[in-house]
Write an enzyme that holds these catalytic residues in place. Structure first.
Site, PDB file in Angstrom:
ATOM      1  N   TRP A 147       3.039   3.635  -4.896  1.00  0.00           N
ATOM      2  CA  TRP A 147       2.660   5.037  -5.007  1.00  0.00           C
ATOM      3  C   TRP A 147       1.159   5.266  -5.122  1.00  0.00           C
ATOM      4  O   TRP A 147       0.701   6.400  -4.994  1.00  0.00           O
ATOM      5  CB  TRP A 147       3.329   5.665  -6.231  1.00  0.00           C
ATOM      6  CG  TRP A 147       3.246   4.852  -7.497  1.00  0.00           C
ATOM      7  CD1 TRP A 147       4.225   4.081  -8.038  1.00  0.00           C
ATOM      8  CD2 TRP A 147       2.117   4.728  -8.388  1.00  0.00           C
ATOM      9  NE1 TRP A 147       3.792   3.479  -9.200  1.00  0.00           N
ATOM     10  CE2 TRP A 147       2.502   3.867  -9.439  1.00  0.00           C
ATOM     11  CE3 TRP A 147       0.829   5.271  -8.402  1.00  0.00           C
ATOM     12  CZ2 TRP A 147       1.631   3.520 -10.481  1.00  0.00           C
ATOM     13  CZ3 TRP A 147      -0.040   4.929  -9.441  1.00  0.00           C
ATOM     14  CH2 TRP A 147       0.372   4.063 -10.456  1.00  0.00           C
ATOM     15  N   ASN A 148       0.364   4.217  -5.361  1.00  0.00           N
ATOM     16  CA  ASN A 148      -1.046   4.474  -5.710  1.00  0.00           C
ATOM     17  C   ASN A 148      -1.910   4.885  -4.523  1.00  0.00           C
ATOM     18  O   ASN A 148      -2.910   5.578  -4.690  1.00  0.00           O
ATOM     19  CB  ASN A 148      -1.656   3.265  -6.429  1.00  0.00           C
ATOM     20  CG  ASN A 148      -1.547   1.983  -5.634  1.00  0.00           C
ATOM     21  OD1 ASN A 148      -0.667   1.810  -4.793  1.00  0.00           O
ATOM     22  ND2 ASN A 148      -2.438   1.055  -5.906  1.00  0.00           N
ATOM     23  N   GLY A 224       3.302  -4.291  -4.688  1.00  0.00           N
ATOM     24  CA  GLY A 224       3.731  -3.747  -5.967  1.00  0.00           C
ATOM     25  C   GLY A 224       3.554  -4.752  -7.078  1.00  0.00           C
ATOM     26  O   GLY A 224       2.725  -5.662  -6.992  1.00  0.00           O
ATOM     27  N   GLU A 246       2.018  -8.738  -1.658  1.00  0.00           N
ATOM     28  CA  GLU A 246       0.722  -8.367  -2.253  1.00  0.00           C
ATOM     29  C   GLU A 246       1.044  -7.776  -3.608  1.00  0.00           C
ATOM     30  O   GLU A 246       1.526  -6.650  -3.715  1.00  0.00           O
ATOM     31  CB  GLU A 246      -0.004  -7.373  -1.343  1.00  0.00           C
ATOM     32  CG  GLU A 246      -1.463  -7.190  -1.723  1.00  0.00           C
ATOM     33  CD  GLU A 246      -1.706  -5.918  -2.514  1.00  0.00           C
ATOM     34  OE1 GLU A 246      -1.872  -6.036  -3.759  1.00  0.00           O
ATOM     35  OE2 GLU A 246      -1.714  -4.845  -1.919  1.00  0.00           O
ATOM     36  N   LEU A 247       0.774  -8.563  -4.657  1.00  0.00           N
ATOM     37  CA  LEU A 247       1.284  -8.239  -5.984  1.00  0.00           C
ATOM     38  C   LEU A 247       0.157  -7.841  -6.936  1.00  0.00           C
ATOM     39  O   LEU A 247      -0.925  -7.462  -6.509  1.00  0.00           O
ATOM     40  CB  LEU A 247       2.085  -9.425  -6.512  1.00  0.00           C
ATOM     41  CG  LEU A 247       3.193  -9.921  -5.565  1.00  0.00           C
ATOM     42  CD1 LEU A 247       3.922 -11.120  -6.141  1.00  0.00           C
ATOM     43  CD2 LEU A 247       4.167  -8.800  -5.224  1.00  0.00           C
ATOM     44  N   CYS A 280      -4.679  -2.101  -7.336  1.00  0.00           N
ATOM     45  CA  CYS A 280      -4.383  -3.508  -7.627  1.00  0.00           C
ATOM     46  C   CYS A 280      -5.640  -4.358  -7.670  1.00  0.00           C
ATOM     47  O   CYS A 280      -5.669  -5.405  -8.333  1.00  0.00           O
ATOM     48  CB  CYS A 280      -3.398  -4.062  -6.602  1.00  0.00           C
ATOM     49  SG  CYS A 280      -3.914  -3.834  -4.897  1.00  0.00           S
TER      50      CYS A 280
END
Length: 476
Positions: A147-148, A224, A246-247, A280
């Protein structure tokens, strides 16, 4: 200017008997209802993606690139409409939302070019034999975006898949769906064949649990949290399905004694509060050499304290609200834990205002290592600023978390730069800038921050298989 929200399956827009609210985080008001996909919707999306893959994988790279570029041009033309919708659903300042639209378009434009460059090679062989290597699209992609960044994060996934010749089912974020809806509309208008791009929303666990085990799904692409990424990776591994992860991150910033201290401090504060720290790659743990610590911290705190917080539609606002009501108590708990263990709250530390999910720009000084925030990513406008005794100490602190997505440093010394490049364990290292990536550079993490890369010449690798062909001139 907020779009009507629908699912996009097999080239058609559809509603659902189930829906959920979309809330403006600055006002706490409902701005739309979002349809939730049923199992039947998901099965229809899968069937559509299978058919879409048959068509798109046989479409020439030039034609794929042209379609992607047409869609990107439409997104640029619709920048104001898309940006306004992003600000309404996410809360970020309108200026930042406009830049996000352009960044999303740039992802499509870069990958459209890469669609023309998925080169193979010929390997020397004995007379009468030819060895050749071919890159081919992997198949149907199940993608999950956060959502970012409502527009640019879906853009990364869709761009890689479509440029490679794959079809895709995207589950975009329910909190911020408009960016993905606008992308789907642009591709519809650009003439993308039905079924190549499908867009669904709903209960995340239900969607991932149903789609990932399906045989036609050959890649799971996720951005996420590390916890969810591990779960999806485990689920995919049970079906030998590839993943692109991609964490989370907890990005360190090493501030060396030779830098321009005040400029570094101001730059750090401004960047930390971008997107309310909900990035992130957001710089979070700042390690300044003890000889400059006081001056650096003073500049950082001074600039952070005057950050203009408010509704992203208002002029001059620099930082909007957090994405949802859960984030305010989560950040409060982290700050109070650090305070209880001896940290100094130099500015901020609490909810901002009475309405909306706002949190004060916050700077914590001299945070002990046993504070939760030293290991847990805050994902909000909270910065840790600590002194270090040497570059060795700074690198040790930087690498002292399970994450390795992005890292930063301020220095002008060549010997320091060499050590930083060699020793800081991250997938993306930036020196004298707090920008982490561009469309033309590979982006991804190490350790618990995931694996695989998006962007750059490496960006299509996960979306393709490598096939070796051995041709013999006669039967041997």
């Amino acid at each position: 200017m907020y779009p009507e929200l629908k699912l996009f399956i097999a080239g058609e827009w559809r509603t659902s008997s189930r829906d959920m609210p979309v809330v403006n985080p600055a006002t706490e008001e409902e701005i739309a209802r979002l349809p939730r996909a049923s199992i039947r919707d998901l099965d229809d999306a899968l069937d559509a993606a299978i058919n879409g893959f048959r068509i798109w994988s046989r479409t020439s790279p030039r034609e794929r690139a042209d379609t992607i570029l047409r869609a990107a041009a439409l997104m640029r033309d619709r920048q104001e409409e898309i940006a306004h919708a992003i600000t309404l659903e996410h809360g970020k300042p309108l200026k930042q939302a406009r830049l996000e639209v352009i960044r999303g378009a740039e992802f499509f434009e870069w990958d459209a070019g890469e669609a023309m460059r998925t080169y193979g090679r010929v390997i020397p062989a004995a007379p009468g034999h030819k060895f050749s290597v071919h890159h081919q699209p992997i198949g149907v992609v199940a993608a999950f975006s956060p959502w970012n960044f409502p527009m640019s994060q879906p853009a990364r996934k869709i761009a890689g898949a479509l440029a490679s010749g794959c079809s895709i089912i995207l589950k975009a974020a329910e909190e911020t769906p408009a960016g993905a809806v606008h992308i789907a509309k642009a591709f519809e208008d650009a003439g993308l064949p039905p079924g190549v791009l499908n867009l669904v929303f709903g209960k995340p666990a239900e969607i991932s649990g149903h789609l990932i085990p399906q045989d036609p799904i050959r890649l799971v692409a996720f951005t996420g949290s590390t916890a969810v990424g591990r779960h999806l990776t485990t689920l995919a591994s049970e079906h030998m399905t590839s993943v692109l992860m991609e964490l989370g991150g907890h990005a360190p910033v090493i501030v060396c004694e030779d830098t321009d201290v005040r400029t570094a401090g101001v730059t750090s504060a401004v960047r930390k509060m971008r997107n309310a720290g909900q990035v992130c790659t957001s710089p979070t743990r700042f390690f300044a050499h003890e000889s400059i610590f006081e001056d650096y911290a003073a500049a950082f705190v001074e600039r952070a304290a005057v950050t203009v917080v408010g509704n992203g539609l208002d002029a001059n606002v620099e930082m909007g609200p957090l994405a949802n009501d859960r984030r305010v108590p989560a950040l409060t708990d982290l700050v109070e834990d650090a305070r209880a263990k001896g940290a100094t709250v130099a500015t901020g530390g609490a909810r901002h205002g009475e309405k909306g999910y706002f949190f004060q720009p916050t700077v914590l000084l001299n945070v002990p290592e046993n504070a939760r925030i030293m290991q847990e990513e805050p994902f909000g406008p909270v910065a840790v600023v600590n002194p270090v005794s040497s570059l060795d100490h700074a690198i040790e602190q930087a690498n002292g978390v399970p994450y390795g997505l992005a890292g930063y440093a301020f220095t002008n010394r060549a010997d320091y730069i060499d050590r930083l490049v060699d020793e800081v364990a991250v997938g993306n290292l930036s020196i004298n800038t707090l920008e982490a990536s561009m469309p033309e550079t590979p982006f991804g993490g190490v350790k618990s921050s995931g694996y695989g890369r998006e962007g750059g010449t490496e960006g299509l690798d996960n979306y393709m298989i490598v096939k070796n062909v051995w041709l013999s001139a006669k039967i041997t």
